[in-house]
Design a protein around this motif. Structure first.
Motif, short mmCIF file in Angstrom:
data_model
loop_
_atom_site.label_atom_id
_atom_site.label_comp_id
_atom_site.label_asym_id
_atom_site.label_seq_id
_atom_site.Cartn_x
_atom_site.Cartn_y
_atom_site.Cartn_z
N THR A 231 0.81 -1.22 0.00
CA THR A 231 0.00 0.00 0.00
C THR A 231 0.84 1.27 0.00
N GLY A 232 2.17 1.14 0.06
CA GLY A 232 3.04 2.31 0.06
C GLY A 232 3.21 2.97 1.41
N LEU A 233 2.79 2.29 2.49
CA LEU A 233 2.95 2.86 3.82
C LEU A 233 4.42 2.91 4.22
N TRP A 234 5.19 1.91 3.79
CA TRP A 234 6.64 1.89 3.96
C TRP A 234 7.26 1.14 2.79
N GLU A 235 8.57 1.15 2.69
CA GLU A 235 9.24 0.56 1.52
C GLU A 235 10.41 -0.32 1.96
N PHE A 236 10.71 -1.29 1.12
CA PHE A 236 11.94 -2.06 1.28
C PHE A 236 13.12 -1.25 0.75
N ALA A 237 14.27 -1.40 1.39
CA ALA A 237 15.47 -0.71 0.91
C ALA A 237 15.87 -1.23 -0.46
N ASP A 238 15.73 -2.54 -0.68
CA ASP A 238 16.04 -3.16 -1.97
C ASP A 238 14.72 -3.68 -2.56
N LYS A 239 14.29 -3.10 -3.66
CA LYS A 239 12.99 -3.44 -4.24
C LYS A 239 12.95 -4.89 -4.73
N ALA A 240 14.04 -5.38 -5.28
CA ALA A 240 14.07 -6.76 -5.78
C ALA A 240 13.91 -7.75 -4.63
N ASP A 241 14.61 -7.51 -3.52
CA ASP A 241 14.46 -8.36 -2.35
C ASP A 241 13.05 -8.24 -1.77
N GLY A 242 12.49 -7.04 -1.81
CA GLY A 242 11.14 -6.83 -1.32
C GLY A 242 10.11 -7.62 -2.12
N GLU A 243 10.28 -7.64 -3.44
CA GLU A 243 9.36 -8.43 -4.27
C GLU A 243 9.47 -9.92 -3.96
N THR A 244 10.66 -10.39 -3.64
CA THR A 244 10.84 -11.79 -3.25
C THR A 244 10.12 -12.09 -1.95
N ALA A 245 10.19 -11.17 -0.99
CA ALA A 245 9.50 -11.36 0.29
C ALA A 245 7.99 -11.36 0.10
N ILE A 246 7.48 -10.49 -0.77
CA ILE A 246 6.04 -10.45 -1.04
C ILE A 246 5.60 -11.74 -1.71
N ARG A 247 6.40 -12.23 -2.65
CA ARG A 247 6.06 -13.47 -3.34
C ARG A 247 6.05 -14.66 -2.37
N PHE A 248 7.01 -14.67 -1.45
CA PHE A 248 7.06 -15.74 -0.45
C PHE A 248 5.79 -15.72 0.40
N PHE A 249 5.35 -14.52 0.79
CA PHE A 249 4.13 -14.39 1.59
C PHE A 249 2.91 -14.89 0.81
N ASP A 250 2.79 -14.48 -0.44
CA ASP A 250 1.64 -14.88 -1.25
C ASP A 250 1.61 -16.39 -1.49
N GLU A 251 2.77 -17.01 -1.63
CA GLU A 251 2.82 -18.44 -1.94
C GLU A 251 2.67 -19.32 -0.70
N ASN A 252 3.08 -18.83 0.47
CA ASN A 252 3.11 -19.68 1.66
C ASN A 252 2.09 -19.33 2.72
N TYR A 253 1.75 -18.07 2.85
CA TYR A 253 0.89 -17.64 3.96
C TYR A 253 -0.48 -17.15 3.52
#
Length: 280
Positions: A231-253
């Protein structure tokens, strides 16, 4: 007697520690995580007044917030035991005034307390027993074995509230299963004339309820970080790593719509709901 050990690191805790670092650290305050289930521990024989879930969920949430990104995401500010903190600060000021002659106005012994821009509020909202039960067994010539299992479910909600406006910025809910499994073996057989062998053995394993609450809260904190990034409330320092974390959440949780639960709901409503969920 077994020696005490540190709590084992769960998969959800590893996921929190692995979270990529944020663009900047966020100061948050936690006032408490309440047990709103009203559920008591189940018993087959007597009435018990013990609660079904832990009453100490607040320290678990604080640790989960610290674990996020290995202490890089949140600055957690003490609020649950604020009275104790204020009393201790008052004692320090009074002792310095009495024995060092400092005035309350000129004292520099204690800096100002930190304040938070976001409140993290949560609750354990559900504890459902026997959500799934079953078993199997077999016997041949008086010798047999059987197994039984049961699942309970713990539900947790977290929300992030803006101190400035009072707006609920994020709301996340998670559910964690609590499993119990029992194995049993028995023998009922004549081994000689008028000599009957009867034997029975078994073992039961119960997943600790506090561990289920811990995993549910860790998942909720992970979800809070991901939803805030989306939602843009805060940001990851590294966008590529952030997208990996989001994908992990969507696939596992992130669970999908249950076909059984959605049976009878018009297709256009389901498509619209899935589209809104995908945007979030």
């Amino acid at each position: 007697m077994a020696e005490p050990v540190l709590n084992p690191t769960t998969q959800t805790e590893y996921a929190l520690l692995w979270l990529p670092k944020p663009l900047e650290q966020i100061p948050v305050a936690v006032y408490g995580v309440n047990d709103e289930t009203g559920a008591f521990k189940s018993s087959d024989s007597v009435q018990t007044l013990s609660r079904a879930v832990t009453q100490g969920a607040t320290p678990i949430l604080i640790k989960a917030l610290h674990d996020a990104g290995d202490r890089s995401w949140f600055t957690v500010i003490e609020r649950e035991k604020l009275d104790n903190l204020l009393k201790e600060r008052q004692i320090i000021l009074e002792m310095r005034q009495r024995y060092l002659g400092e005035s309350a106005k000129d004292s520099h012994a204690l800096p100002a307390l930190l304040f938070a821009g976001i409140l993290i509020e949560g609750a354990i909202t559900g504890y459902d027993t026997n959500t799934q039960t079953g078993g199997a067994g077999a016997q041949y010539l008086g010798i047999g074995a059987s197994t039984q299992y049961r699942e309970d479910a713990v539900s947790v909600y977290l929300r992030a509230v803006s101190v400035k406006t009072g707006e609920v910025l994020l709301s996340v809910s998670t559910e964690q299963r609590v499993a119990s499994v029992a194995w049993q073996g028995n023998a009922f057989k004549y081994v000689a004339y008028r000599e009957l062998l009867e034997a029975e053995a078994g073992i039961t394993l119960n997943q600790p309820r506090h561990l289920a609450v811990r995993q549910a809260l860790e998942k909720a904190v992970y979800g809070l970080v991901v939803q805030g990034a989306k939602t843009g409330l805060w940001e990851f320092a590294d966008k590529a790593d952030g997208e990996t974390a989001i994908r992990f959440f969507d696939e596992n949780y992130k669970s999908d719509f249950s076909k059984d639960a959605m049976k009878g709901v018009p297709k256009e409503f389901l498509d619209a709901a899935k589209g809104n969920a995908a945007k979030r």
